[in-house]
Motif scaffolding. Structure first.
Motif, PDB file in Angstrom:
ATOM      1  N   THR A 241       0.893  -1.037   0.049  1.00  0.00           N
ATOM      2  CA  THR A 241       0.012   0.053   0.212  1.00  0.00           C
ATOM      3  C   THR A 241       0.897   1.249   0.061  1.00  0.00           C
ATOM      4  N   VAL A 242       0.863   2.109  -0.886  1.00  0.00           N
ATOM      5  CA  VAL A 242       1.421   3.239  -1.014  1.00  0.00           C
ATOM      6  C   VAL A 242       0.529   4.446  -0.386  1.00  0.00           C
ATOM      7  N   PHE A 243       0.984   5.223   0.493  1.00  0.00           N
ATOM      8  CA  PHE A 243       0.296   6.467   1.105  1.00  0.00           C
ATOM      9  C   PHE A 243       0.743   7.736   0.461  1.00  0.00           C
ATOM     10  N   LEU A 244      -0.228   8.450   0.095  1.00  0.00           N
ATOM     11  CA  LEU A 244      -0.078   9.807  -0.135  1.00  0.00           C
ATOM     12  C   LEU A 244      -0.563  10.810   0.878  1.00  0.00           C
ATOM     13  N   LEU A 245       0.292  11.695   1.381  1.00  0.00           N
ATOM     14  CA  LEU A 245      -0.110  12.743   2.409  1.00  0.00           C
ATOM     15  C   LEU A 245      -1.032  13.556   1.591  1.00  0.00           C
ATOM     16  N   THR A 246      -2.299  14.008   2.355  1.00  0.00           N
ATOM     17  CA  THR A 246      -3.146  14.989   2.096  1.00  0.00           C
ATOM     18  C   THR A 246      -2.509  16.308   1.597  1.00  0.00           C
ATOM     19  N   SER A 247      -2.994  17.321   0.687  1.00  0.00           N
ATOM     20  CA  SER A 247      -2.251  18.525   0.627  1.00  0.00           C
ATOM     21  C   SER A 247      -3.034  19.438   1.529  1.00  0.00           C
ATOM     22  N   ALA A 248      -2.303  20.610   1.955  1.00  0.00           N
ATOM     23  CA  ALA A 248      -2.802  21.371   2.800  1.00  0.00           C
ATOM     24  C   ALA A 248      -4.146  21.956   2.405  1.00  0.00           C
ATOM     25  N   ASP A 249      -4.408  22.348   1.194  1.00  0.00           N
ATOM     26  CA  ASP A 249      -5.735  22.892   1.016  1.00  0.00           C
ATOM     27  C   ASP A 249      -6.910  22.022   0.735  1.00  0.00           C
ATOM     28  N   THR A 250      -6.653  20.676   0.822  1.00  0.00           N
ATOM     29  CA  THR A 250      -7.488  19.757   0.680  1.00  0.00           C
ATOM     30  C   THR A 250      -7.725  18.824   1.855  1.00  0.00           C
ATOM     31  N   SER A 251      -6.869  19.035   2.930  1.00  0.00           N
ATOM     32  CA  SER A 251      -6.802  18.084   3.882  1.00  0.00           C
ATOM     33  C   SER A 251      -8.054  17.953   4.616  1.00  0.00           C
ATOM     34  N   PHE A 252      -9.015  19.032   4.998  1.00  0.00           N
ATOM     35  CA  PHE A 252     -10.264  19.044   5.476  1.00  0.00           C
ATOM     36  C   PHE A 252     -11.384  18.499   4.932  1.00  0.00           C
ATOM     37  N   ILE A 253     -11.254  17.996   3.634  1.00  0.00           N
ATOM     38  CA  ILE A 253     -12.434  17.790   2.751  1.00  0.00           C
ATOM     39  C   ILE A 253     -12.650  16.139   3.151  1.00  0.00           C
ATOM     40  N   SER A 254     -13.820  15.903   3.568  1.00  0.00           N
ATOM     41  CA  SER A 254     -14.467  14.517   3.694  1.00  0.00           C
ATOM     42  C   SER A 254     -15.642  14.208   2.708  1.00  0.00           C
ATOM     43  N   SER A 255     -15.891  13.035   2.243  1.00  0.00           N
ATOM     44  CA  SER A 255     -17.176  12.767   1.550  1.00  0.00           C
ATOM     45  C   SER A 255     -18.243  13.147   2.629  1.00  0.00           C
ATOM     46  N   SER A 256     -18.152  12.692   3.724  1.00  0.00           N
ATOM     47  CA  SER A 256     -19.336  12.880   4.709  1.00  0.00           C
ATOM     48  C   SER A 256     -19.698  14.243   4.886  1.00  0.00           C
ATOM     49  N   ILE A 257     -18.844  15.342   5.032  1.00  0.00           N
ATOM     50  CA  ILE A 257     -19.254  16.452   5.108  1.00  0.00           C
ATOM     51  C   ILE A 257     -19.719  17.166   3.904  1.00  0.00           C
ATOM     52  N   VAL A 258     -19.308  16.717   2.766  1.00  0.00           N
ATOM     53  CA  VAL A 258     -19.788  17.059   1.676  1.00  0.00           C
ATOM     54  C   VAL A 258     -21.097  16.732   1.364  1.00  0.00           C
TER      55      VAL A 258
END
Ligand code: ADP
Length: 151
Positions: A113-130
């Motif tokens: 599994t390869v993980f990429l760290l979220t970008s600062a400007d999208t880190s707060f976005i989640s499908s549930s809040i959307v």
């Protein structure tokens, strides 16, 4: 050939997912975005809608295909010959959750599994809040790709 599977619910795809996918593109020859079908989950968008949001967004990107699957993610990886699983990390909760899944998958298979760290400007976005924003008539423009807004 480096082929990665990006599994998720994508209910709906967000700019957080898009950021991870776009940044992973130079790392892999092919990325398969795979919507996992889980009969225990209640989704806001139908499988067809979620599929369309993603395919519309990537229709001009030859390295990306979109599929649906059920069952174990590693079994689906074997089926389509993907040697990597791609996941995004937003916070410590994501890390703990993803660590257990990735280690389980490593016990059961050779898939990394390869993980990429979220970008600062999208880190707060989640499908549930959307989903909450959309359900309550809010403007989701800054959180999801255009394909979600126009469909
Ligand atoms: P799942 O139900 O498997 O968690 P999701 O569609 O919620 O499916 O997420 C799929 C992947 O995208 C997960 O690895 C998740 O951590 C990642 N992800 C979701 N939102 C973001 C974001 N804003 N930034 C980075 N990664 C994200």
């Amino acid at each position: 050939m480096r082929k990665a599977l990006f599994p998720g619910s994508f209910d709906p795809i967000t700019l957080g997912h898009v950021d991870i996918i776009n940044r992973a593109l130079p790392l892999f020859d092919e990325i398969v975005i795979a919507i996992g079908i889980n009969s225990d989950k209640n989704y806001m968008f139908s499988l067809e809608e979620r599929l369309k949001f993603i395919t519309d967004n990537y229709k001009n990107e030859p390295k990306i295909t979109v599929k649906t699957y059920s069952g174990l993610t590693i079994d689906f990886c074997s089926k389509i010959d993907a040697n990597f699983i791609l996941r995004g990390l937003r916070n410590p909760a994501d890390f703990e959750f993803e660590k257990a899944i990735a280690q389980t998958n490593r016990k059961l298979s050779k898939i990394e599994t390869v993980f990429l760290l979220t970008s600062a400007d999208t880190s707060f976005i989640s499908s549930s809040i959307v989903r909450d924003v959309i359900k309550n008539g809010g403007d989701a423009t800054g959180f999801v790709p255009k394909s979600v807004l126009i469909n």
